[in-house]
Design a protein around this motif. Structure first.
Motif, PDB file in Angstrom:
ATOM      1  N   VAL A   1      22.546  18.910 -84.564  1.00  0.00           N
ATOM      2  CA  VAL A   1      22.380  20.187 -83.884  1.00  0.00           C
ATOM      3  C   VAL A   1      21.047  20.788 -84.329  1.00  0.00           C
TER       4      VAL A   1
ATOM      5  N   LEU B   1      26.648  28.019 -87.864  1.00  0.00           N
ATOM      6  CA  LEU B   1      26.241  26.617 -88.064  1.00  0.00           C
ATOM      7  C   LEU B   1      26.918  26.003 -89.285  1.00  0.00           C
TER       8      LEU B   1
ATOM      9  N   ALA C   1      23.155  20.557 -89.056  1.00  0.00           N
ATOM     10  CA  ALA C   1      22.377  21.445 -88.182  1.00  0.00           C
ATOM     11  C   ALA C   1      21.052  21.766 -88.860  1.00  0.00           C
TER      12      ALA C   1
END
Ligand SMILES: Nc1ncnc2c1ncn2[C@@H]1O[C@H](COP(=O)(O)OP(=O)(O)OP(=O)(O)O)[C@@H](O)[C@H]1O
Ligand SMILES: C=C(C)CCOP(=O)(O)O
Length: 268
Positions: free
Chosen positions: A190, A239, A246
């Motif tokens: 991510v 996150l 991430a």
């Protein structure tokens, strides 16, 4: 579509369930957040260049893009007193927010199409809901996004209005969408690309990695600009909840991130 190629010629992957990369292009990055409804054209073009080349040379094969509101969504939401927790029952307010966001989405799609990225829009207002009110979880059905990915497209979602039980329409941030997409699609990685080179400590230095909110809470603030969805603190909190690694990074980190390298701050 059952052809072997996406809308603009990108080859679709053989494994339609391979984990995608989820990338957020921050509204702060792609717009001038201090001037209502103004793009940062150079920054948007550079981000689209990086996405196009990573797809073209196979560094990334399945990609979902999410973009934030920047000076398109946040100004309207703020003017109408709408946020992720405060809703509106006024259809005009909903249309102001949603229309600004679809206009920004159109600009992002156009820049991607100019670079042969087979990008297609997915509008959260038409899909998503908070079934238990503003504090409840977001319900984001993912079948359209997953199917588009499997067919070789690059779905492009965006922060938007969202139907909210008992509160009318609230705001769903791109950051929340990133989390839902990452969990629901089993993202490989991510990336959140913003104007800052990473999450900064109280001396303004990039924190290389974060694994607990408490350890960095003092350094985390809201956004410098009009922002109804919580800025950096909300981003880090969301996150941290993910299984997938991430990264939060600035424009210079986008290309390395898409090539699988560490960029900015890693959050796990
Ligand atoms: N410790 C911190 N490190 C980095 N940025 C921080 C920190 N604390 C607050 N910020 C602010 O967070 C901003 C990034 O969050 P913001 O939500 O504005 O970005 P975005 O996701 O690009 O925009 P949008 O919400 O419009 O999509 C930075 O521009 C900075 O002003
Ligand atoms: C303000 C709106 C409509 C979108 C908010 O999304 P974000 O910029 O990702 O926080």
């Amino acid at each position: 579509m059952s052809a072997d190629r996406g809308a603009s010629g990108t080859e679709r992957t053989d494994d339609a369930s391979a984990p995608p990369v989820v990338l957020k292009l921050g509204g702060s990055l792609i717009t001038d957040k201090n001037r209502p409804e103004t793009l940062d054209d150079a920054a948007l073009a550079a981000a689209c260049d990086a996405v196009a080349s990573a797809l073209a040379d196979g560094a990334v094969d399945r990609l979902v893009v999410v973009h934030g509101g920047g000076s398109f969504g946040h100004h309207h939401a703020s003017e109408h007193g709408v946020s992720t927790t405060a809703g509106t029952a006024d259809a005009g307010a909903v249309m102001d927010i949603h229309s600004a966001m679809t206009e920004l989405n159109r600009a992002v799609l156009n820049r991607l199409h100019e670079r042969d990225v087979p990008a297609v829009p997915v509008h959260p207002l038409s899909l998503s809901a908070r079934l238990e009110g503003p504090d409840g979880d977001l319900d984001l059905p993912l079948s359209s996004t997953a199917t588009l990915l499997g067919e070789g497209f690059v779905p492009v979602l965006h922060g938007d209005g969202v139907a909210t039980a008992g509160a009318g329409v609230t705001v769903v941030s791109g950051d929340e969408l990133v989390v839902e997409l990452a969990v629901g699609l089993g993202a490989r990685r991510v990336g959140v690309c913003s104007t800052v080179p990473g999450v900064l400590d109280s001396d303004g230095e990039v924190i290389p990695s974060i694994d607990s909110f408490e350890a960095v809470a003092d350094a985390l603030g809201a956004s410098d600009a009009t922002d109804v969805s919580g800025g950096m603190a909300a981003k880090v909190r969301e996150l941290l909840a993910l299984d997938a690694p991430a990264h939060v990074f600035g424009a210079a980190g986008l290309e390395p991130f898409l090539r699988g390298e560490d960029a900015g701050t890693r959050i796990d």
